[in-house]
Design an enzyme around this catalytic site. Structure first.
Site, PDB file in Angstrom:
ATOM      1  N   GLU A 262       0.925  -1.231  -0.017  1.00 56.21           N
ATOM      2  CA  GLU A 262       0.168  -0.135   0.014  1.00 56.21           C
ATOM      3  C   GLU A 262       0.819   1.188  -0.072  1.00 56.21           C
ATOM      4  O   GLU A 262       0.364   2.337  -0.186  1.00 56.21           O
ATOM      5  CB  GLU A 262      -0.844   0.030   1.442  1.00 56.21           C
ATOM      6  CG  GLU A 262      -2.040  -0.720   1.206  1.00 56.21           C
ATOM      7  CD  GLU A 262      -2.907  -0.401   2.576  1.00 56.21           C
ATOM      8  OE1 GLU A 262      -2.503  -1.015   3.759  1.00 56.21           O
ATOM      9  OE2 GLU A 262      -3.773   0.225   2.229  1.00 56.21           O
TER      10      GLU A 262
ATOM     11  N   GLU B  59      -2.749   7.347  16.683  1.00 54.89           N
ATOM     12  CA  GLU B  59      -1.945   7.128  17.894  1.00 54.89           C
ATOM     13  C   GLU B  59      -1.351   5.503  17.796  1.00 54.89           C
ATOM     14  O   GLU B  59      -0.419   5.631  18.402  1.00 54.89           O
ATOM     15  CB  GLU B  59      -3.210   7.115  19.110  1.00 54.89           C
ATOM     16  CG  GLU B  59      -3.446   8.359  19.403  1.00 54.89           C
ATOM     17  CD  GLU B  59      -4.869   9.076  18.402  1.00 54.89           C
ATOM     18  OE1 GLU B  59      -5.268   8.131  17.565  1.00 54.89           O
ATOM     19  OE2 GLU B  59      -5.120   9.971  18.337  1.00 54.89           O
TER      20      GLU B  59
END
Lengths: 393, 397, 393, 397
Positions: A244, A377
């Site tokens: 990706e 995060e």
């Protein structure tokens, strides 16, 4: 890097530019610029057109129908395609499942699925997330239990993009409940018309329906639909991340969006003066462009390192946090330029066709960028591990 | 240790669209600089240099010359290495990491490149070999009190008189001034204070009558000064480049100066991250290393990301440093200066913050990096100046 | 709140303004504006002058020599004092030890120390931090062991501001090593001329010597120097926080600094144009001023809540993070305006007397604001505890 | 439930220099609004209103009128409560917290205050009682396509003809337009498009021939529209205030509109923080509640700090809303708009982020708050506009 394109690259660039100019349907262009969602048939038609030109599976090797371009050409192609406001038009089949099958699939699976992906005969959706397993993907619970020559699959998949349009789903399922969480996960292909599958729409805060929850109840799936070995699913999912990588940063889309923002800021007026002459707007556009330059060259560096055979590391986390930050900054600027022109909500009439009619939908949806695919995060946790010597996970 | 001279200039590959790796020669250059500076320019040695009367080590400077670092981007004919910006930043980054106070940027980049790019054969012969070997220091004196970083704002004047020139005016914030054997001075031979035309550059020996240097210590440990030019009489051959057309060269010099300064800053930022990762991994509070706190971990990641983005911008600007389109070159330089400047400030501040009390002490090197990076933020104009320059150059394009 | 000053308040404001105009020594004013450090005798002389006017211990009750002002008057006084570029001139004795003795001291301690503080006969320093105990103050190790009628004190105090000028130190010591860490801490007064005390300078990154490490080796301290009970030290330290509250935000200093920044930006030129006309500078100055307004009104709200008898809570943490953020923003702007005018480092000659000569020293030292007195990170931990229902600690 | 009418206007204490507590009456007003809206304007009820044909609940609107909320700052003589900005924000904040779509800001603040401040006795008698009771909706139509938020940029024109006025032009982005019984329209009776003098305000009934409303749904769930004025013939008495002097009133109206909008935003921000604290305390990832992660905790603290700073700025602006010095009033309003606007965006974005996937769904209220706060960011001009207005007003002072 335009400074270093050679004559052949420049000729290629002209060819691609001319083709998109001539072949991108104006309606698709309008929707791409304004951020309006495309419909399934529009996407399929557009992908088949690209395929006919040999330009759909640009990342695939030539043996599977790819164009065999150098990285420079793929980069040029992406820029020109985006600059022409032509939709990205890449499906999960092309970007994600294709490379997985090439690396892990059986010869039969490749022979059957790859051509169908390329010709857009199948529409694949991705079944990763679950209601209880968001960024903590390894805790997924959808179970595939052996039952004769089949698996019996039970569970539920969440945030499944375009599941309501899909003919197939590739998904991660749990085939073992003991041992390390990651090791009990397998990669399974499921036809969406099998008994026991229910797709429920989820409307997102852009007011659109692209997401779904998929319920699987005693869904019978033949074992030949397993990709790789049982328990290899987590490795396959990780492998996908490296594939990706070119798209994760979204450089070409961001460049096109920035160009559109400049055009919009030159057109919109405040107190009769073009918005682009506003000092604060100029500073923001400049800052965004510089962020984008940093992203582009970081992307180059990662591509170069990968091409040089360096092991794929946590760079994908870095690219994702940098890329999504730029995307969100640009969509924020977009909505700031549009301001009250973006007030009309999901209007389809006169108000729905304006340049800014769907800026708010795009801005809303852009917030997902730092949530899906491992939240910001979680990406920073991965990077911290690397920095502090824990190595990449 | 390998001197870069051992590698042929022709052998160096140019970075191309998809080749971001350094050549072997470039890597050797960088590694050699790192290795020497770590061994011979440690923090204590450096502090002794800073505290010395002159504040610079001529001995180290000559060694830098011997290794070929000072002439890395000078023509081989004059004792240089024949490299370009990519080579320059291989040297500048380790210098930043080692907190080197000698005038690499001021003399080896700005001063030397002025002569290399615009000097007559005689000027080149007079200055370049000495600059490359570390015998001479030549610095650029272009800013004035009210100029800020508007390069066209030059009030100092040079009048053509009796076959030569008479220079008068004041220059301020001249890096390395107390060490200089000579100055490249921007002065007006025509036009009003703001005009783009009419600026000329002059080679002025430090000992020329009428030249007065008011030197001072700079907070990063280096030296700088103000220059008072009181009817300084120069020969006809003091003119550098074409009369009245100096602004173009000045812009070019500042753009490459920016790239070198960015590399120096990157060296300092990298050192700070390394030291901060190390410190937070050992310093305990509430009975655990502070690096075990997620907030500290993510802060370190933010520093890391800032540095990676800075490296990308630096590379981008270095690859554009000799771009034939001056606007493209300047846009790249301004993008790097603005983007790296904001990140340098962030990294410097966070390194102090995460070191806590000890980060606030002069004894540790952290504060010295902090000051060096603060100076970088203002060098050649701050981030806001360059954001606006960047925007203006787009609007003009 | 100027909109609501009554006529008497306005008269008071004129009086204070006139007094500072007439009485602030130009040299102190110059140092306050440029950020140059004051010397001990300058501070003592200035404090005695304020005391002679009855304006030194403005926060003390009248019985101890305070002026008995309303909060409005104290606010006006602080603003005018700062606006006149008069040094803050408040010692740790006045702000910190005074209130502690009033609340916890014996009548003898009060009678002895309070007048001496007011007349600047003693110079107090604060012995809280230790080499191993920064933001984790409760883990301090300096021990006071009973030895007859005395304590024998051993240990070391860190970051002790002006210890080299001090005649006395109030400090936290450990009198019990068992039980909860916080409960074994006591509050002790130590004369600095006692045998066994050594003060070593720490030069900070502004190049100045204001900090010290204090070594205590078998220092004999009489028990009458204990404030409060043994083990009450932690409570006393917490009590102090509420008394620091007015000063913690630093509103008056920030307002004066902002006014100076505006003056500097009007004077400094870039390309011959005043810097204040630069669009980016204007935006930054505006943003800083708005942050300061938010700080000022938050300070008002906290003062009002405290005055209304509400229990002191984690507001001091909020005020500290807000206040230090504003202070650091302003010192950053200061250094940005000064730019190369701030290059000369610790020069005392011609270069040392310029308007910007010490901006860099101030900027450097301002970084301590988010480290000392409980780091920014620790303040946020406290606030998180409150938000998540753990209550204030 | 206590209606504010039960409290005498005279009894209300003015906030003074050190009194930041609300009076008992002000608290009752706020508590009553909170209590009613929580009980009768829940998220489901609200969504039904949004999805209805007209998109507003006349029933609720009348209740708001009965409680005295719509006339809270209108004179008692016309059925109002006689309060000011401090009272207005006690009502506006709970409305934001409840995502109320009815035109409180557009009609009860902007429309009603226009008439209350500048209306003739006849205009006041005609409009104020109906506005206070919730029978009428009157909205302000001042912005045009190219005006941005430069209030003096008015191109619509009104010509004096045969003892009355003929209005022509276009107004865009008119909040509450589809619901309006009347409009307060800014049009030029003299001067060029940018001039400060020459702007007049007119009372225009929604049914007047030549008035055409192109309404649309707004992304926050409310309605707005563009206004086409095609040679609308008005009587002499349609003029509101003094001919050609409308800009001062317009500026005053926008300043108080800003304060009310800020209070609304604060209500939404507070609701988001409450919901996010709750969600992160229960949602588990990696086997623990995500609120146990320090990074999440500090993010919640940042949201909290943003809200507290916003409340302080709101209070400051409310206390300056009737300041006799227009520049001081406008500076306070712009400070609040700029400062709260940036914080509203941050809080809205973080609430979605910390809710993760479910925060992205239309089913939850989080996204609806997100959209309401996004609208707030652009209402009356964005943060950058107000930063610049703030700076300009200082420069002019």
């Amino acid at each position: 890097m335009d400074i270093d394109f050679d004559a052949e690259d420049l000729a290629f660039q002209r060819e691609v530019r001319a083709w998109f100019e001539a072949n991108t349907p104006p309606e698709l262009r309008r929707k791409t610029i304004t951020g309006e969602m495309l419909q399934k048939d529009e996407i399929v038609r557009w992908q088949r057109r690209l395929d006919a030109q040999g330009w759909l599976v640009t990342g695939w090797p030539q043996e599977h129908g790819g164009p065999g371009w150098t990285p420079t050409r793929r980069y040029i192609f992406d820029l020109e395609r985006a600059a022409a406001s032509a939709p990205i038009g890449l499906s999960m089949g092309v970007i994600m499942l294709g490379p997985v099958l090439m690396a892990f699939g059986t010869p039969e699976q490749r022979a059957h699925y790859l051509p169908r992906i390329r010709r857009c005969e199948d529409w694949w959706c991705q079944g990763y997330s679950e209601p209880g397993a968001g960024s903590d993907l390894a805790s997924l619970k959808t179970a595939a239990v052996t039952d004769g020559g089949d698996y019996l699959v039970n569970g539920s998949k969440m945030w499944t993009t375009y599941a309501h349009w899909a003919t197939h789903m590739f998904c991660l399922v749990r085939t073992a409940a003991t041992g390390k969480k990651q090791e009990g996960i397998s990669f399974l292909l499921i036809e969406m018309d099998r008994a026991g599958i229910e797709v429920r729409p989820i409307v997102s805060i852009d007011g659109e329906h692209s997401l779904n929850q998929v319920f699987l109840t005693d869904v019978r799936v033949p074992k030949k639909n397993l990709v790789g070995r049982e328990g290899q699913g987590w490795d396959i999912a990780k492998y996908l991340l490296t594939h990706e990588r070119t798209s994760i940063a979204g450089v070409a889309e961001c460049k096109a969006l920035l160009a559109n923002l400049h055009a919009a800021a030159a057109e919109r007026r405040s107190g009769g003066r073009p918005l682009v002459e506003d000092a604060a707007m100029r500073l923001k556009l400049a800052r965004a462009e510089i962020e984008l330059m940093a992203l582009e060259y970081t992307n180059f560096r990662v591509l170069a390192a990968t091409a040089a055979g360096k092991a794929p590391g946590p760079e994908s986390s870095l690219l994702k946090t940098m890329g999504t930050a730029v995307q969100q900054t640009l969509s924020e600027l977009d909505i700031d330029i549009a301001a009250e022109k973006a007030w009309p909500w999901r209007e389809r009439g006169e108000f729905g066709r304006g340049r800014y009619a769907h800026a708010m939908e795009r801005y809303c949806y852009s917030r997902a960028a730092t949530i899906y695919g491992g939240s910001d995060e979680v990406q920073k946790n991965v990077l911290a591990k690397m920095l502090l010597g824990g190595g990449a996970r | 240790m390998c001197s870069p001279r051992c590698c042929s200039a022709a052998a160096r590959a140019k970075a191309n669209a998809m080749n971001f790796d350094l050549s072997e020669e470039q890597k050797m250059l960088r590694d050699a600089a790192q290795k020497f500076l770590r061994a011979e320019y440690g923090f204590d040695a450096r502090n002794r240099i800073v505290a010395s009367e002159t504040g610079m080590s001529r001995e180290h400077w000559r060694r830098f010359g011997e290794f070929g670092w000072l002439g890395v981007a000078l023509p081989e004919a004059h004792g240089g290495f024949g490299g370009g910006m990519v080579e320059t930043i291989q040297v500048a980054e380790p210098m930043g990491a080692a907190l080197v106070v000698e005038p690499y940027l001021a003399s080896a980049v700005l001063g030397a490149q002025a002569v290399a790019r615009a000097g007559s054969p005689a000027q080149q012969a007079a200055w370049l070999p000495g600059l490359a070997s570390g015998k001479l220091v030549l610095v650029l004196a272009h800013t004035e009190d009210d100029s800020g970083h508007q390069l066209a704002h030059v009030a100092a004047r040079a009048a053509a008189e009796r076959g030569g020139w008479v220079l008068s005016g004041r220059k301020s914030g001249v890096l390395g001034a107390p060490w200089a054997d000579g100055f490249v001075v921007a002065a007006r031979t025509a036009g009003a204070v703001h005009e783009r035309r009419g600026i000329s550059l002059f080679m002025v020996g430090a000992k020329t009558p009428g030249v007065q240097v008011a030197g001072y210590r700079v907070y990063d440990g280096s030296r700088a000064g103000d220059l008072l030019l009181d009817a300084v009489v120069l020969g006809r051959d003091a003119l550098l480049g074409v009369e009245g057309e100096g602004l173009g060269l000045l812009e070019q010099l500042i753009d490459i100066g920016i790239v070198a300064a960015c590399a120096d800053a990157l060296g300092a930022m990298g050192a700070l991250l390394r030291k901060t990762v190390e410190y937070t991994g050992t310093r305990k509070q509430f009975d655990v290393p502070i690096a075990s706190f997620q907030v500290i971990q993510h802060r370190l990641v933010d520093m890391f990301a800032a540095i990676e983005a800075s490296r990308s911008l630096l590379l981008m600007a270095a690859l554009h440093a000799e771009h034939p389109d001056a606007a493209a070159r300047s846009r790249a330089a301004s993008a790097a200066k603005a983007g790296i400047g904001e990140r340098a400030r962030f990294v410097a501040q966070q390194a102090v913050q995460l070191h806590g009390g000890v980060g606030m002490t002069e004894e540790l090197d952290i504060g010295h990096y902090f000051r060096r990076l603060t100076l970088f933020c203002h060098l050649f104009g701050g981030s806001d100046h360059h954001l606006q320059r960047f925007a203006a150059l787009r609007a003009a394009a």
